[in-house]
Scaffold this motif. Structure first.
Motif, PDB file in Angstrom:
ATOM      1  N   MET A   1      -1.380  -5.728   1.157  1.00 44.92           N
ATOM      2  CA  MET A   1      -1.629  -4.290   1.227  1.00 44.92           C
ATOM      3  C   MET A   1      -3.092  -4.013   0.964  1.00 44.92           C
ATOM      4  N   GLU A   2      -3.706  -3.183   1.803  1.00 46.31           N
ATOM      5  CA  GLU A   2      -5.130  -2.901   1.686  1.00 46.31           C
ATOM      6  C   GLU A   2      -5.332  -1.485   1.165  1.00 46.31           C
ATOM      7  N   LEU A   3      -6.137  -1.357   0.111  1.00 44.96           N
ATOM      8  CA  LEU A   3      -6.446  -0.049  -0.465  1.00 44.96           C
ATOM      9  C   LEU A   3      -7.950   0.107  -0.538  1.00 44.96           C
ATOM     10  N   GLU A   4      -8.433   1.338  -0.439  1.00 44.93           N
ATOM     11  CA  GLU A   4      -9.847   1.612  -0.571  1.00 44.93           C
ATOM     12  C   GLU A   4     -10.046   2.736  -1.563  1.00 44.93           C
ATOM     13  N   GLU A   5     -11.120   2.657  -2.349  1.00 45.14           N
ATOM     14  CA  GLU A   5     -11.346   3.610  -3.422  1.00 45.14           C
ATOM     15  C   GLU A   5     -11.711   4.997  -2.912  1.00 45.14           C
ATOM     16  N   ASN A   6     -12.287   5.069  -1.722  1.00 46.58           N
ATOM     17  CA  ASN A   6     -12.702   6.372  -1.213  1.00 46.58           C
ATOM     18  C   ASN A   6     -11.598   7.067  -0.431  1.00 46.58           C
ATOM     19  N   SER A   7     -10.356   6.730  -0.753  1.00 46.84           N
ATOM     20  CA  SER A   7      -9.238   7.232   0.042  1.00 46.84           C
ATOM     21  C   SER A   7      -9.086   8.733  -0.030  1.00 46.84           C
ATOM     22  N   ILE A   8      -9.418   9.324  -1.177  1.00 47.39           N
ATOM     23  CA  ILE A   8      -9.235  10.769  -1.298  1.00 47.39           C
ATOM     24  C   ILE A   8     -10.178  11.501  -0.356  1.00 47.39           C
ATOM     25  N   GLU A   9     -11.381  10.934  -0.137  1.00 45.82           N
ATOM     26  CA  GLU A   9     -12.341  11.612   0.724  1.00 45.82           C
ATOM     27  C   GLU A   9     -11.902  11.597   2.179  1.00 45.82           C
ATOM     28  N   ILE A  10     -11.294  10.494   2.622  1.00 46.58           N
ATOM     29  CA  ILE A  10     -11.007  10.366   4.042  1.00 46.58           C
ATOM     30  C   ILE A  10      -9.544  10.564   4.356  1.00 46.58           C
ATOM     31  N   ASP A  11      -8.754  10.837   3.333  1.00 57.78           N
ATOM     32  CA  ASP A  11      -7.310  10.950   3.541  1.00 57.78           C
ATOM     33  C   ASP A  11      -6.984  12.164   4.390  1.00 57.78           C
ATOM     34  N   LYS A  12      -6.176  11.950   5.431  1.00 62.03           N
ATOM     35  CA  LYS A  12      -5.833  13.057   6.297  1.00 62.03           C
ATOM     36  C   LYS A  12      -4.389  13.483   6.139  1.00 62.03           C
TER      37      LYS A  12
ATOM     38  N   VAL B   1      -2.138   2.771   4.701  1.00 65.17           N
ATOM     39  CA  VAL B   1      -1.626   2.121   3.494  1.00 65.17           C
ATOM     40  C   VAL B   1      -0.175   1.746   3.734  1.00 65.17           C
ATOM     41  N   SER B   2       0.132   0.482   3.596  1.00 65.17           N
ATOM     42  CA  SER B   2       1.509   0.019   3.776  1.00 65.17           C
ATOM     43  C   SER B   2       1.893  -0.875   2.610  1.00 65.17           C
ATOM     44  N   PHE B   3       3.195  -1.067   2.419  1.00 71.32           N
ATOM     45  CA  PHE B   3       3.720  -1.914   1.359  1.00 71.32           C
ATOM     46  C   PHE B   3       4.511  -3.063   1.965  1.00 71.32           C
ATOM     47  N   SER B   4       4.564  -4.143   1.216  1.00 74.14           N
ATOM     48  CA  SER B   4       5.464  -5.240   1.581  1.00 74.14           C
ATOM     49  C   SER B   4       6.879  -4.877   1.159  1.00 74.14           C
TER      50      SER B   4
ATOM     51  N   ASP C   1       7.805  -6.164   6.406  1.00 67.35           N
ATOM     52  CA  ASP C   1       8.349  -7.446   5.946  1.00 67.35           C
ATOM     53  C   ASP C   1       7.456  -8.581   6.426  1.00 67.35           C
ATOM     54  N   GLU C   2       7.122  -9.471   5.500  1.00 63.13           N
ATOM     55  CA  GLU C   2       6.251 -10.598   5.809  1.00 63.13           C
ATOM     56  C   GLU C   2       6.930 -11.881   5.345  1.00 63.13           C
ATOM     57  N   PRO C   3       6.486 -13.045   5.861  1.00 66.11           N
ATOM     58  CA  PRO C   3       7.045 -14.307   5.359  1.00 66.11           C
ATOM     59  C   PRO C   3       6.878 -14.374   3.839  1.00 66.11           C
ATOM     60  N   PRO C   4       7.834 -14.875   3.092  1.00 66.37           N
ATOM     61  CA  PRO C   4       9.019 -15.629   3.539  1.00 66.37           C
ATOM     62  C   PRO C   4      10.240 -14.756   3.839  1.00 66.37           C
ATOM     63  N   PHE C   5      10.109 -13.436   3.819  1.00 67.04           N
ATOM     64  CA  PHE C   5      11.277 -12.569   4.032  1.00 67.04           C
ATOM     65  C   PHE C   5      11.534 -12.305   5.512  1.00 67.04           C
ATOM     66  N   SER C   6      10.637 -12.740   6.371  1.00 71.39           N
ATOM     67  CA  SER C   6      10.833 -12.640   7.819  1.00 71.39           C
ATOM     68  C   SER C   6       9.969 -13.707   8.470  1.00 71.39           C
ATOM     69  N   ASN C   7      10.260 -14.004   9.741  1.00 67.42           N
ATOM     70  CA  ASN C   7       9.510 -15.055  10.434  1.00 67.42           C
ATOM     71  C   ASN C   7       8.066 -14.645  10.685  1.00 67.42           C
ATOM     72  N   ALA C   8       7.841 -13.358  10.925  1.00 66.89           N
ATOM     73  CA  ALA C   8       6.491 -12.831  11.159  1.00 66.89           C
ATOM     74  C   ALA C   8       6.461 -11.407  10.632  1.00 66.89           C
ATOM     75  N   ALA C   9       5.266 -10.859  10.570  1.00 65.07           N
ATOM     76  CA  ALA C   9       5.145  -9.484  10.081  1.00 65.07           C
ATOM     77  C   ALA C   9       5.885  -8.537  11.012  1.00 65.07           C
ATOM     78  N   GLU C  10       6.809  -7.769  10.465  1.00 66.17           N
ATOM     79  CA  GLU C  10       7.592  -6.826  11.274  1.00 66.17           C
ATOM     80  C   GLU C  10       7.856  -5.555  10.467  1.00 66.17           C
ATOM     81  N   LEU C  11       8.041  -4.473  11.182  1.00 62.96           N
ATOM     82  CA  LEU C  11       8.280  -3.175  10.544  1.00 62.96           C
ATOM     83  C   LEU C  11       9.684  -3.123   9.964  1.00 62.96           C
TER      84      LEU C  11
END
Length: 760
Positions: A1-12, A588-591, A615-625
């Motif tokens: 999961m990728e987060l950025e500190e300036n999220s409040i400024e650019i959050d839409k 912003v997404s979560f595993s 869902d990402e390995p090991p819970f799935s074969n590849a990254a999937e929604l």
């Protein structure tokens, strides 16, 4: 999961962008994350009309027995019955209170004038008006600013999926009821009909909260309504009941909710709204019959038909049709001008109202004094007219109501302007629509009253009192129509009273821009079905003419307040864009099994209300929604601290032992779990939590190359809050971005692509 500190400024999507809508025009690039409620700028949120199909929801539906399903359906009908009864009671109370308070004021003034104490009469009249106005303004300024105005734009926005602060709160309901009574009784050129729609919606919201832990209303059956979908249906019924209670027009109430208020409709909802308005009509009928014997003070004259013109002879020729067409066209022009001027006045008043409660009250008192001066001063300019010989026993009228007010005139004479100004608004309309009083009002009287009411209606709307637009528009339109009918005189077969009705229809069509519901409401108000063809013609012409200049008054107010209302159609420039063109990030997404610290950090730095779960390995074969998880559900899960030290699937069974589906239901009037309520220890930040059981595994998705116009229709018709955009080609992340209501707003799109013409 990728987060950025300036999220409040650019959050839409996070409702924390500092670009806020104002009524003044010097803030062009505003977003849809804030709107004006009362005179305050408040954050707004979208409503979750989508069914959240997570494991807990599915298990809850599977486990419901036939008895529980029957309970759910029965309770729905019980609630709409209670909404109808409550709204009918409030409608009756409003009428009873206004007629008695205004009647006492007019009796007092009239008695002083009969004694030729004219200065004392004006002082009493103006002081009564200012006291009533100040009370109404104080209620709005200090208790519930959201109760000011009509309330129909706010209800319309709510049913479109927009939730603003306290627009349906109990405090708003209280102020709407009593503020409307005092405001109308104060003699303002306002109506109680718009506020009644808002009142009905507030009552429905109160019944549809799904119980309350604060007040120990936690019956098992009430938990079924802890969602926005059922509340939306109940509030639609409440809005229809409000129209039925205000105009005593049950069928018109259903059609008004369908044509003007609701954004989604289905046959089951039609049945419930019809049942609700029928309950209101029956209840009002019973109360009116009870009051006919004088048991309700000054209230009780008349029945369900407020302005009966059924005795008028309806006959017209081709010449009359030309006159009727002219009435509709001119009414459309004057109605659009009315909307334009209301827009300017609202923008001006917003600057004053932002200065604080004292300025709001001072503005209300100023407008009250202006109204009192016009109501008392203008009749002095009107000549005294000898009473008709056939009505010597009834002219002049001594008392609160009647067509022939004596005012300052000698015996056996009456004052035409006083007959209109020194009455309640309902009585003034009744006098203008009357067909048995041809020649009662001179041309100068009608012209003076029309100009005064037209201008007073404009300058009054926007002050801090509950105020409807229906009655001011009907007053102005009926005086305009009677003026035309009097001018034509013997050249037309239609009498002046029927022209007055057509003038009211033309003004309503020119300002409100609805046709079917207004036509039926006017027919129910006047009890004259023979006027249907002419009324339809006038409404169609006035609406068509007015549409050439601007939008309807409620649409203008919705836009002015910054409420992100989604139209049923897409804008032309959307055809030149695809869904991915209006996305902004970072996403912003979560595993599926996520670290507690990551979730907490995302909730603190972002104000998103929905997050994709990947869902990402090991819970799935590849990254999937996997689906979409809501912020409110994450907060409930974090508060209960169902964590694991290892990154493993916890399974739905363990979670279902601890939670029920209604634990994740929409919070009622009391606040739900907030971020400040969480108490996460430092060592717990490194633990994991399984999001699968609370993830909506079937979110609505569109491919990134879908046209924005098509995506907007899809989003609006399904009543969505989040629409996931997925890639067209493999090799990309499972989710490209999320479309929310904000992404479809013109301000956002034209901010990204300023070279687009919004009309092409």
């Amino acid at each position: 999961m990728e987060l950025e500190e300036n999220s409040i400024e650019i959050d839409k999507k996070g409702e924390m962008n500092l670009r806020q809508p104002l009524l003044v025009k010097n803030r062009r690039n505003h977003t849809s994350q804030h709107a004006i409620v009362g005179a305050n700028i408040c954050p707004i949120e979208s409503l979750d009309y989508e069914i959240i199909e997570n494991d807990l929801f599915k298990q809850d539906w599977r486990s419901r027995t036939r008895v529980e399903i029957l309970q759910y359906v029965s309770l729905k009908w019980t609630l709409v019955l209670l909404i109808g009864l409550s709204t009918g009671l409030v409608g009756f109370f409003n009428n009873l209170a206004v007629e008695n308070i205004a009647g006492f004021k007019l009796f007092l003034t009239n008695n002083l004038m009969l004694q030729e104490k004219y200065y004392q009469a004006f002082a009493a009249f103006a002081c009564c008006n200012m006291v009533l106005a100040a009370v109404a303004a104080a209620l709005c300024a200090y208790i519930s600013p959201a109760a000011a105005g009509s309330g129909i734009p706010e209800v319309k926005a709510y049913l479109n999926g927009v939730d603003a602060h306290s627009i349906l709160a109990p405090s708003t309901l209280f102020v709407k009821i009593f503020g409307s009574v005092f405001g109308v009784a104060a003699g303002f050129v306002v109506g109680k009909e718009g506020p009644m729609v808002h009142t009905g919606a507030c009552i429905a919201s109160l019944f549809g909260q799904g119980g309350s832990r604060k007040y120990h209303l936690t019956w098992k059956c009430l938990r079924y309504f802890k969602n926005d979908r059922d509340r939306r249906d109940l509030i639609t019924c409440g809005a229809a009941a409000g129209v039925a209670a205000a105009f005593r027009a049950p069928v018109g109430g259903v059609l008004f909710a369908l044509e003007e208020a609701a954004s989604w409709w289905r046959s089951a909802l039609l049945w419930r709204t019809f049942f609700t308005t029928a309950v209101v009509a029956v209840l009002l009928r019973g109360f009116i019959e009870f009051c006919k014997g004088g048991k309700c003070g000054l209230f009780g004259e008349g029945g369900l038909i407020m302005f009966d013109v059924s005795s008028a002879k309806v006959a017209y020729s081709s010449t009359d049709l030309l006159a009727v067409i002219s009435v509709g066209a001119i009414g459309g022009i004057l109605g659009s001008l009315y909307n334009f001027l209301v827009d300017k006045v609202l923008r001006t008043y917003s600057i004053i109202n932002k200065r604080g409660p004292s300025c709001k009250i001072l503005l209300v008192i100023t407008i009250s004094l202006l109204t009192s001066c016009c109501s008392y001063g203008l009749p002095w300019l009107s000549p005294c007219i000898p009473c008709p010989r056939r009505l010597e026993d009834h002219c002049p009228t001594i008392g609160r109501s009647g067509n022939y007010k004596n005012f300052q005139c000698p015996p056996k004479h009456y004052n035409g302007l006083a007959s209109l100004f020194f009455s309640t608004n309902d009585d003034a309309i009744r006098n203008l629509l009357s067909s048995s009083s041809d020649g009662e009002f001179h041309l100068s009287t009608l012209f003076g009253f029309f100009v005064a009411v037209y201008c007073l209606g404009i300058v009054t709307y926007g002050i801090a009192v509950p105020s409807g637009l229906f009655i001011p528009v009907i007053l102005a339109g009926s005086s305009y129509g009677r003026l035309v009918g009097t001018l034509l005189g013997s050249h037309c077969e239609l009498d002046a009273g029927l022209f007055s009705l057509l003038g009211a229809a033309s003004f309503l069509g020119g300002t409100m821009r609805t046709t079917v519901s207004l036509c039926v409401i006017l027919l129910e108000l006047t009890n004259n079905l023979l006027m249907l063809p002419l009324m339809m013609l006038v409404l169609l012409i006035s609406k068509s003419v007015a549409d050439c200049f601007n939008k309807g008054v409620y649409d203008q107010i919705v836009k002015m307040k910054g409420l992100p209302y989604m139209e049923a159609h897409s804008e032309p420039y959307m055809r030149h864009l695809v869904a991915s063109d209006v996305l902004s990030g970072p996403l912003v997404s979560f595993s599926g099994v996520e670290k507690v610290g990551n979730i907490l950090h995302a909730l603190k730095t972002r104000a998103h209300n929905g997050f994709p779960v990947i869902d990402e390995p090991p819970f799935s074969n590849a990254a999937e929604l996997c689906g979409l998880v809501l912020r409110s559900h994450l907060l409930v899960l974090l508060k209960e601290k169902k964590f694991t030290k290892l990154r493993v699937l916890m399974g739905s069974a363990d979670l279902m032992d601890r939670f029920k589906a209604h634990d994740f239901g929409k919070a009622g009037l009391g606040k739900g779990v907030r971020l400040e309520d969480l108490d996460i220890e430092e060592e717990e930040m490194e633990m994991y939590i399984d999001l699968h059981p609370i993830t909506n595994t079937s979110p609505y998705t569109v491919v990134e190359t879908m046209s924005l116009a098509k995506a907007a229709i899809f989003f609006r018709e399904l009543g969505l809050r989040h629409l996931l955009v997925v890639p067209k080609t493999p090799g990309k992340p499972p989710v490209v971005g999320i479309l929310t209501r904000h992404d479809f707003m013109a301000e956002h799109i034209l901010g990204l692509y300023p070279h687009f013409n919004p009309h092409e």
